[in-house]
Motif scaffolding. Structure first.
Motif, PDB file in Angstrom:
ATOM      1  N   SER A  91      21.278 -10.054   5.837  1.00 25.76           N
ATOM      2  CA  SER A  91      21.019 -11.507   5.742  1.00 25.76           C
ATOM      3  C   SER A  91      19.857 -11.777   4.802  1.00 25.76           C
ATOM      4  O   SER A  91      19.904 -12.727   4.010  1.00 25.76           O
ATOM      5  N   ALA A  92      18.799 -10.944   4.894  1.00 19.80           N
ATOM      6  CA  ALA A  92      17.631 -11.153   4.035  1.00 19.80           C
ATOM      7  C   ALA A  92      18.018 -10.987   2.573  1.00 19.80           C
ATOM      8  O   ALA A  92      17.611 -11.781   1.714  1.00 19.80           O
ATOM      9  N   ALA A  93      18.839  -9.965   2.277  1.00 19.51           N
ATOM     10  CA  ALA A  93      19.270  -9.728   0.898  1.00 19.51           C
ATOM     11  C   ALA A  93      20.102 -10.910   0.418  1.00 19.51           C
ATOM     12  O   ALA A  93      19.947 -11.384  -0.715  1.00 19.51           O
ATOM     13  N   TYR A  94      20.967 -11.421   1.295  1.00 23.61           N
ATOM     14  CA  TYR A  94      21.778 -12.579   0.923  1.00 23.61           C
ATOM     15  C   TYR A  94      20.886 -13.778   0.620  1.00 23.61           C
ATOM     16  O   TYR A  94      21.086 -14.483  -0.370  1.00 23.61           O
ATOM     17  N   GLY A  95      19.874 -13.994   1.466  1.00 21.82           N
ATOM     18  CA  GLY A  95      18.949 -15.110   1.244  1.00 21.82           C
ATOM     19  C   GLY A  95      18.236 -14.992  -0.094  1.00 21.82           C
ATOM     20  O   GLY A  95      18.132 -15.966  -0.845  1.00 21.82           O
ATOM     21  N   LEU A  96      17.771 -13.788  -0.412  1.00 23.64           N
ATOM     22  CA  LEU A  96      17.070 -13.580  -1.692  1.00 23.64           C
ATOM     23  C   LEU A  96      18.036 -13.752  -2.866  1.00 23.64           C
ATOM     24  O   LEU A  96      17.685 -14.341  -3.888  1.00 23.64           O
ATOM     25  N   ALA A  97      19.251 -13.242  -2.708  1.00 20.30           N
ATOM     26  CA  ALA A  97      20.234 -13.302  -3.798  1.00 20.30           C
ATOM     27  C   ALA A  97      20.631 -14.743  -4.082  1.00 20.30           C
ATOM     28  O   ALA A  97      20.750 -15.166  -5.229  1.00 20.30           O
ATOM     29  N   ARG A  98      20.805 -15.519  -3.001  1.00 21.16           N
ATOM     30  CA  ARG A  98      21.279 -16.884  -3.132  1.00 21.16           C
ATOM     31  C   ARG A  98      20.333 -17.727  -3.984  1.00 21.16           C
ATOM     32  O   ARG A  98      20.764 -18.561  -4.770  1.00 21.16           O
ATOM     33  N   TYR A  99      19.023 -17.523  -3.832  1.00 22.17           N
ATOM     34  CA  TYR A  99      18.082 -18.371  -4.548  1.00 22.17           C
ATOM     35  C   TYR A  99      17.627 -17.784  -5.872  1.00 22.17           C
ATOM     36  O   TYR A  99      17.043 -18.480  -6.681  1.00 22.17           O
ATOM     37  N   ASN A 100      17.862 -16.503  -6.084  1.00 26.73           N
ATOM     38  CA  ASN A 100      17.276 -15.871  -7.267  1.00 26.73           C
ATOM     39  C   ASN A 100      18.265 -15.297  -8.270  1.00 26.73           C
ATOM     40  O   ASN A 100      17.868 -14.868  -9.335  1.00 26.73           O
ATOM     41  N   LEU A 101      19.556 -15.271  -7.929  1.00 25.62           N
ATOM     42  CA  LEU A 101      20.514 -14.698  -8.874  1.00 25.62           C
ATOM     43  C   LEU A 101      21.339 -15.811  -9.502  1.00 25.62           C
ATOM     44  O   LEU A 101      22.486 -16.019  -9.156  1.00 25.62           O
ATOM     45  N   LYS A 102      20.719 -16.538 -10.440  1.00 25.97           N
ATOM     46  CA  LYS A 102      21.417 -17.695 -10.974  1.00 25.97           C
ATOM     47  C   LYS A 102      21.851 -17.513 -12.419  1.00 25.97           C
ATOM     48  O   LYS A 102      22.501 -18.361 -12.988  1.00 25.97           O
ATOM     49  N   ASP A 103      21.458 -16.409 -13.057  1.00 24.98           N
ATOM     50  CA  ASP A 103      21.897 -16.169 -14.425  1.00 24.98           C
ATOM     51  C   ASP A 103      22.289 -14.701 -14.573  1.00 24.98           C
ATOM     52  O   ASP A 103      21.959 -13.883 -13.709  1.00 24.98           O
ATOM     53  N   PRO A 104      22.998 -14.363 -15.673  1.00 25.07           N
ATOM     54  CA  PRO A 104      23.497 -12.989 -15.830  1.00 25.07           C
ATOM     55  C   PRO A 104      22.385 -11.946 -15.815  1.00 25.07           C
ATOM     56  O   PRO A 104      22.558 -10.867 -15.232  1.00 25.07           O
ATOM     57  N   LEU A 105      21.233 -12.262 -16.413  1.00 28.63           N
ATOM     58  CA  LEU A 105      20.149 -11.277 -16.452  1.00 28.63           C
ATOM     59  C   LEU A 105      19.663 -10.925 -15.050  1.00 28.63           C
ATOM     60  O   LEU A 105      19.517  -9.744 -14.706  1.00 28.63           O
ATOM     61  N   SER A 106      19.428 -11.949 -14.194  1.00 29.18           N
ATOM     62  CA  SER A 106      18.963 -11.653 -12.831  1.00 29.18           C
ATOM     63  C   SER A 106      20.000 -10.835 -12.077  1.00 29.18           C
ATOM     64  O   SER A 106      19.655  -9.922 -11.330  1.00 29.18           O
ATOM     65  N   LEU A 107      21.269 -11.200 -12.286  1.00 27.10           N
ATOM     66  CA  LEU A 107      22.335 -10.466 -11.611  1.00 27.10           C
ATOM     67  C   LEU A 107      22.310  -9.001 -12.039  1.00 27.10           C
ATOM     68  O   LEU A 107      22.406  -8.088 -11.211  1.00 27.10           O
ATOM     69  N   ALA A 108      22.119  -8.780 -13.344  1.00 33.60           N
ATOM     70  CA  ALA A 108      22.082  -7.410 -13.869  1.00 33.60           C
ATOM     71  C   ALA A 108      20.901  -6.646 -13.283  1.00 33.60           C
ATOM     72  O   ALA A 108      21.039  -5.476 -12.894  1.00 33.60           O
ATOM     73  N   ILE A 109      19.733  -7.308 -13.195  1.00 36.53           N
ATOM     74  CA  ILE A 109      18.552  -6.646 -12.616  1.00 36.53           C
ATOM     75  C   ILE A 109      18.830  -6.251 -11.170  1.00 36.53           C
ATOM     76  O   ILE A 109      18.556  -5.128 -10.745  1.00 36.53           O
ATOM     77  N   ALA A 110      19.409  -7.199 -10.409  1.00 37.97           N
ATOM     78  CA  ALA A 110      19.667  -6.940  -8.985  1.00 37.97           C
ATOM     79  C   ALA A 110      20.637  -5.781  -8.809  1.00 37.97           C
ATOM     80  O   ALA A 110      20.393  -4.859  -8.019  1.00 37.97           O
ATOM     81  N   VAL A 111      21.742  -5.805  -9.555  1.00 41.23           N
ATOM     82  CA  VAL A 111      22.744  -4.739  -9.422  1.00 41.23           C
ATOM     83  C   VAL A 111      22.152  -3.409  -9.880  1.00 41.23           C
ATOM     84  O   VAL A 111      22.348  -2.372  -9.238  1.00 41.23           O
ATOM     85  N   GLY A 112      21.380  -3.453 -10.961  1.00 38.31           N
ATOM     86  CA  GLY A 112      20.732  -2.236 -11.457  1.00 38.31           C
ATOM     87  C   GLY A 112      19.825  -1.617 -10.396  1.00 38.31           C
ATOM     88  O   GLY A 112      19.869  -0.410 -10.150  1.00 38.31           O
TER      89      GLY A 112
END
Lengths: 185, 180
Positions: free
Chosen positions: B125-146
């Motif tokens: 749930s915590a990861a989902y909460g962080l992802a929901r507010y902070n993964l809004k562009d391709p770069l952030s998504l790439a950082i998170a997945v990386g």
């Protein structure tokens, strides 16, 4: 041991951007270095839900106490406070020069998505440990499914997503399922 | 009444009755410091709250230090800070000592094991909460997945990844700043 603890919590403090849950991946990494098991870390996370206070403070007290007793708990807790005690006077002193500093917010824009990925990684590791009984993704072939724990994980996730239940209730329900399962199965 | 003592008392109270994370203290602080005692204007409390989140460290403590320093200088900072961490330290110490005495066998092991599964669920749930507010562009998504993959496959440690992510944030922000 105390020196190792202090170094670990200095690292956690000064690299810990974005608050408790974002810091948990750092806390997990350092607790593993200090010799704590994944299960002990999972217990810490459950206690965080039961005990009031900031997650980083709770974690420092717990890890310090488990690794070096009372003096460890005190040293780790005081150490994790150091960044705040250094930053606040510095900021207020140089306020006019730091204000609207684009560098800090740029760093945060990189670190916040990183912490999302890092927390998810810790969540996956804990799920592997509790449901499969293995510690890494590489051992997944040897995993033995623990049905009671899988049930708990799914129920708590669903309840959390739907009602944002207080963690105390989730932990009570989890404990109840674990206890009943032991006598039934 | 002495201002340091008031700060200490308010933070001690807020710290004792707020669960899961330090930010939950805020409504209590606002009621006690801004409304009842009028030691600090409400907008300043919220300004410091936003500011505290940009710095590394324990956010609730940084916030308490800012408020304490503003209300009564260095001694205020220490009084508020001590009040903010003392309940967490004392209660967690007691809980940990109790936890060390829980037997790790039989029905207790089964209960603890189930609670660990709940603990894993909290982190999802915590990861989902962080992802929901902070993964809004391709770069952030790439950082998170990386970061996710690098951790799961044991390629890089969490501290290294956080430093790398901060550097990536700095580099990617630079051109945007020059444009504006």
């Amino acid at each position: 041991m105390i020196i190792t603890l202090i170094l670990a919590f200095l690292k956690i403090g000064f690299l810990g951007f974005g608050g408790g849950y974002a810091m948990l991946s750092l806390i997990y990494a350092e607790s593993a270095h200090l010799g704590l098991s994944a299960a002990q870390f999972a217990d810490l996370n459950a206690l965080d839900g039961l005990i009031p206070g900031p997650i980083a403070i709770n974690s420092a007290t717990y890890i310090g106490q488990l690794t070096a007793g009372f003096s460890g708990a005190l040293a780790a807790t005081l150490t994790v406070c150091v960044p705040s005690l250094v930053i606040v006077p510095l900021y207020l002193h140089f306020e006019h020069r730091i204000k609207n500093n684009w560098g800090l917010s740029a760093i945060l824009r990189g670190i916040k998505p990183a912490s999302a990925g890092l927390v998810l990684a810790v969540a996956v590791t804990l799920a592997l440990t509790t449901i499969g009984g293995v510690d890494t993704l590489g051992q997944i072939a040897k995993a033995q499914l623990n049905w009671a724990n899988l049930l708990v994980l799914v129920i708590v996730l669903l309840m959390d997503a739907k009602w944002h239940l207080n963690p105390v209730f989730s932990i009570l329900i989890a404990g109840l399922i674990g206890g009943v399962w032991y006598y039934l199965v | 009444m002495n201002k340091d003592w008031q700060l200490f008392k308010v933070y001690l109270m807020a710290g004792t009755f707020t669960f899961s994370g330090g930010m939950a203290m805020l409504p209590v602080i606002e009621r006690e410091l801004c409304q009842k005692r009028q030691l600090l204007p409400r907008d300043e409390l919220y300004e410091y709250t936003t500011l505290s989140q940009t710095f590394p460290g324990v956010i609730a403590l940084t916030n308490a230090c800012f408020v304490g320093e503003k209300v009564n200088g260095k001694s205020g900072m220490l009084a508020a800070g001590l009040g903010a961490i003392l309940p967490a330290f004392v209660l967690m110490l007691a809980a940990t000592i109790g936890y060390q005495h829980v037997p790790q066998s039989g029905v207790f092991l089964s209960i603890m094991s189930a609670i660990r599964a709940a603990s894993a669920a909290f982190l999802f749930s915590a990861a989902y909460g962080l992802a929901r507010y902070n993964l809004k562009d391709p770069l952030s998504l790439a950082i998170a997945v990386g970061c996710l993959l690098a951790t799961l496959f044991n390629l890089l440690s969490a501290p290294t990844l956080i430093i790398l992510a901060g550097v990536i944030g700095l580099i990617s922000a630079r051109p945007r700043k020059e444009q504006s």
